[in-house]
Design an enzyme around this catalytic site. Structure first.
Site, PDB file in Angstrom:
ATOM      1  N   TYR A 139      55.037  35.453  49.661  1.00  0.00           N
ATOM      2  CA  TYR A 139      54.364  34.167  49.831  1.00  0.00           C
ATOM      3  C   TYR A 139      54.266  33.479  48.459  1.00  0.00           C
ATOM      4  CZ  TYR A 139      50.785  30.726  50.716  1.00  0.00           C
ATOM      5  OH  TYR A 139      50.099  29.545  50.795  1.00  0.00           O
ATOM      6  N   LYS A 166      45.596  31.473  59.159  1.00  0.00           N
ATOM      7  CA  LYS A 166      46.788  31.429  60.004  1.00  0.00           C
ATOM      8  C   LYS A 166      46.442  31.904  61.429  1.00  0.00           C
ATOM      9  CE  LYS A 166      48.457  30.196  56.042  1.00  0.00           C
ATOM     10  NZ  LYS A 166      49.084  31.114  55.114  1.00  0.00           N
TER      11      LYS A 166
HETATM   12  C1  LIG Z   1      48.991  31.356  53.695  1.00  0.00           C
HETATM   13  C2  LIG Z   1      49.218  32.704  53.165  1.00  0.00           C
HETATM   14  C3  LIG Z   1      48.472  33.188  52.080  1.00  0.00           C
HETATM   15  C4  LIG Z   1      47.422  32.322  51.392  1.00  0.00           C
HETATM   16  O1  LIG Z   1      46.335  32.077  52.211  1.00  0.00           O
HETATM   17  P1  LIG Z   1      45.417  30.736  52.139  1.00  0.00           P
HETATM   18  O2  LIG Z   1      44.475  30.938  53.269  1.00  0.00           O
HETATM   19  O3  LIG Z   1      46.330  29.569  52.305  1.00  0.00           O
HETATM   20  O4  LIG Z   1      44.752  30.734  50.819  1.00  0.00           O
HETATM   21  C5  LIG Z   1      48.717  34.473  51.645  1.00  0.00           C
HETATM   22  N1  LIG Z   1      49.655  35.258  52.233  1.00  0.00           N
HETATM   23  C6  LIG Z   1      50.397  34.815  53.278  1.00  0.00           C
HETATM   24  C7  LIG Z   1      51.417  35.715  53.882  1.00  0.00           C
HETATM   25  C8  LIG Z   1      50.207  33.541  53.773  1.00  0.00           C
HETATM   26  O5  LIG Z   1      50.950  33.094  54.795  1.00  0.00           O
END
Ligand SMILES: *Cc1c(COP(=O)(O)O)cnc(C)c1O
Length: 386
Positions: free
Chosen positions: A99, A197
């Site tokens: 990421y 997510k």
């Molecule tokens: C989006 C994401 C992050 C970061 O998370 P946020 O909630 O945007 O700070 C870290 N790891 C993965 C795999 C992600 O998809």
């Protein structure tokens, strides 16, 4: 309650014996009265512990088969809190296709504190061995599947190797959630999530979670979480629990929609390749089906011609051109210029994040409507390039 579906639906519903509230209340208070000197209700100040967050954290620790969970203000805050375990001179082994925000945190912030990382194919024990710096290497950080290229790491195998070398294993489980994959059961020490997510699931809450295994690690993380203070507030803790109640249903629909659309794309004459572990053609298919009970709702695909990308993004209507993933609404992302722009071109090319790659977070709309939307955008692109 044996099954995860029941645990998810019932989060917080047995926790308020005073009123019997089925939906656990939002305790919007930062201070808590002490009955008398030397006594506490268990709550003193909300950064340390707060009631709504506590219900979320206890439920989540159980869902991931861990001993403790810590809710943070974002996924990056969760990762930063975990990285605060390390000190100057420490070295990490990290999944190559990572990421973008995690890469930026390590390379632009942790590096200033003397923490370095090597980016390796975490599925190759030879590569892990070759990059191991005895004495300095402290941890392995795995994403599986990786975002955006969906590379699969055999979590049990790497955790076994890491244990023999005395390393801590951290798994970013954002893409599968504990509904489909529980890394601690496969030997991981720490699980981190961007709860923004799939866990929250509605493209409306920013949150992160850390889960730890073992008393010592849990106490250390509690200290860091409270000391750093990037904690999740009561309103967002409640929204996250509310979202998680439907996680099982959503993940099943994300998976079935994504599988159908990935198969459709694989047969399309303008697409050169689809990266989705549910497809039997995917190199990580067998490991993924063994270590997880299902597949994520996000995948990537490569167009044959890079010039089709711009018109496709202009013509999709139901599917939003936006960065993020895991929500009920479908989103299309162009990783090379959006989520992965902070990763140097050389690394991006090595893993295959190039200008022909699109990432599709498939929502829970009807699959036929999503295919119709893609189809009309593809035909517009074909026309424009004639
Ligand atoms: C989006 C994401 C992050 C970061 O998370 P946020 O909630 O945007 O700070 C870290 N790891 C993965 C795999 C992600 O998809």
């Amino acid at each position: 309650m044996k099954h995860i579906e029941s645990k998810l639906a019932q989060i917080g519903s047995l926790e308020d014996p005073v009123t019997g509230a089925v939906s656990y209340p939002i305790y919007q208070s930062t201070a808590f009265r002490h009955p008398k000197l030397g006594q506490s209700t268990g709550f003193d100040y909300a950064r340390t512990k707060s009631p709504t967050r506590k219900v979320l954290e206890e439920a989540f620790a159980e869902l991931e088969s861990g001993d403790a969970a810590f809710a943070c203000s974002s996924g990056m805050a969760a990762l930063q809190t975990v990285f605060a375990m390390f000190q100057s001179g420490d070295h990490l082994l990290v999944s190559l296709d990572l990421y973008g925000g995690t890469y930026r945190l390590i390379e632009q912030i942790m590096s200033r504190f003397g923490v370095t990382a090597s980016y390796v194919d975490t599925n190759s024990i030879d590569e892990l061995e070759a990059n191991l710096r005895p004495g300095s290497t402290k941890a392995v950080l795995i994403e599986t599947p990786t975002n955006p290229l969906m590379m699969i790491t055999d979590v049990e195998r790497v955790c076994g190797w890491a244990k023999r070398k005395g390393l801590t294993t951290v798994v970013d489980n954002t893409l599968l959630t504990p509904f489909f994959q529980r890394p601690i059961e496969l030997g991981a020490d720490i699980v981190v999530h961007s709860a923004t997510k799939y866990l929250a699931g509605h493209n409306d809450v920013l949150a992160g979670l850390i889960v730890t295994k073992g008393t010592e690690l849990s106490q250390r993380m509690f200290f860091l979480h409270n000391s750093i203070g990037a904690v999740l507030g009561p309103q967002d803790s409640w929204l996250l629990m509310r979202g998680m109640k439907t996680l099982a249903l959503r993940m099943e629909r994300h998976q079935s929609n994504a599988t159908r659309i990935a198969e459709w794309l694989q047969g399309h004459d303008m697409v050169s390749k689809v990266f989705y572990p549910a497809l039997s053609t995917h190199p990580g298919h067998d490991i993924q089906q063994r270590q997880s009970s299902g597949n994520t709702g996000i995948f990537s695909f490569k167009m044959k011609d890079a010039r089709t990308i711009e018109p496709i993004l202009r013509h999709i209507r139901l599917i939003a051109f936006a960065e993020s993933l895991g929500g009920v609404e479908s989103l299309m992302t162009y990783p090379a210029v959006q989520t992965h722009a902070d990763i140097p071109e050389e690394i991006r090319r090595k893993v295959g994040v190039d200008e022909r790659l699109l990432r599709f977070s498939v929502g829970i709309e009807h699959a036929d409507d999503l295919i119709d939307d893609l189809s009309q955008a593809f035909e517009h692109a074909r026309e424009e390039l004639k």
